[in-house]
Design an enzyme around this catalytic site. Sequence first.
Site, short mmCIF file in Angstrom:
data_model
loop_
_atom_site.label_atom_id
_atom_site.label_comp_id
_atom_site.label_asym_id
_atom_site.label_seq_id
_atom_site.Cartn_x
_atom_site.Cartn_y
_atom_site.Cartn_z
CG ASP A 197 52.34 4.68 -9.82
OD1 ASP A 197 52.51 4.02 -10.86
OD2 ASP A 197 51.23 4.74 -9.24
CD GLU A 256 48.87 -0.04 -11.76
OE1 GLU A 256 48.18 -1.04 -11.90
OE2 GLU A 256 49.57 0.16 -10.72
#
Length: 469
Positions: free
Chosen positions: A83, A149
């Site tokens: 991400d 994350e």
Amino acid sequence: MAKELNYDLIKQTAEGYRKDMTKFLRAMISHPSESAEEGEVIACIKAEMERLGFDEVTVDGLGNVIGYVGDGDKIIALDGHTDTVGIGNRDNWTHDPYEGYEDDEVIYGRGGSDQEGGVCSAVYAAKMMKDLDLIPEGYKVMVVGSVQEEDCDGMCWQYIVNKDFGGPEAARDKIAFVISTEPTDGGVYRGHRGRMEIRVDVRGVSCHGSAPERGDNAIYKMADIIADVRALNNNGCTESTAIKGLAKMLDPKYNPDHYEDARFLGRGTCTVSQVYFTSPSRCAVADSCAISIDRRMTAGETYESCLEEVRNLPAVKKYGDDVKVSMYMYDRPSWTGEVYETEAYFPTWINKESAPHVKALVDAHKALFGDKRIGCAPSMDKREGRPLCDKWTFSTNCVAIQGRYGIPCVGFGPGAESQAHAPNEITYKDDLVTCAALYTAALNLYDGTGASDEDATEFRASLTDNDIK
């Protein structure tokens, strides 16, 4: 278990995949993948792992993609989060953040350094190990493209440990160590500060704005508290200082057991990151106000001490029961719809430089590239003179892997921390090649015979008593 390594062949093989890695990274960048929206990039990574002949490729319930090569009983893992943050103001970008461009040295686009470049190098390192018959005997290599994350560091690995492996003891038994492929600017990183997300809520009483004295303005109260939070970050720690600053943890007087570790990691920090309020209208006194505090924690600080520091600020005590100080929880659904609720607390961790997994990376670097950081033209001036073995400024998934669960971690990844979250993000083609080569060598230099958590860990912050499963 170590094999005789042909370091020149490892470097040549990695170099041979330069174009393939560039193509793969640009493909990942082309799929916007902010936290909880990673589905397309996960599919891209899964397809590449399958194309390269990984022995097993799965996507777990949270949406992490996990690929394996080898068939040993023990695991060495390479982790990279898939991400990215958003692009912010598009006007700050000179090119399309997702189409980007490449030249002879760099690849441009959101996520190149933070940190799809690391996923790229990890995938191709696993391919190299299979090609060269360098999967360490008794091990299989696990490559993780993790999710969310940026939203909640390490939550993805909490899911992997507790859901995919069945709990911390089983995970520790299976996983020898994990390499984080977050950007390290050419260094081998053995720790970083922890962090937590603190919320402060203040109550007030609304009234008509034409007679503010009839009410109790929550924003004014919060203004006093914000000034104290700023002082907590900025002040020194002399005896006469009313609010002693966070730099105090570098002083043996205030942190006798861990001041040396704190000096290695750097001092803790705090900053107000968000402000909220409620009010009946723009013509009324605000009846509540809340702030978020981003708190970075060095060695010797605990989640309790950080909460108490805020509760003991003069302005917080002044307003008494009208103020509540708490820690955030995180429960945002992943791109698969799965929810894994956890506290917004991310423990500090440091490894000993002599730890077997740290030594494996340092020894691999020295054998392949020498004992100094190697650089790429755009970044060389920022790498020269820095120690090869160092630490991150920011936080990574290692807060869960080692900080929470005691599975040893170490970092080496393509790109630079300074590129993270910045407009016009780039990463370096040379770094992709360097990292793929180093991962291949390091896994084969690792000797964990008789190693224990005590051999690896210099410092791990305490955990809360919340039973997060």
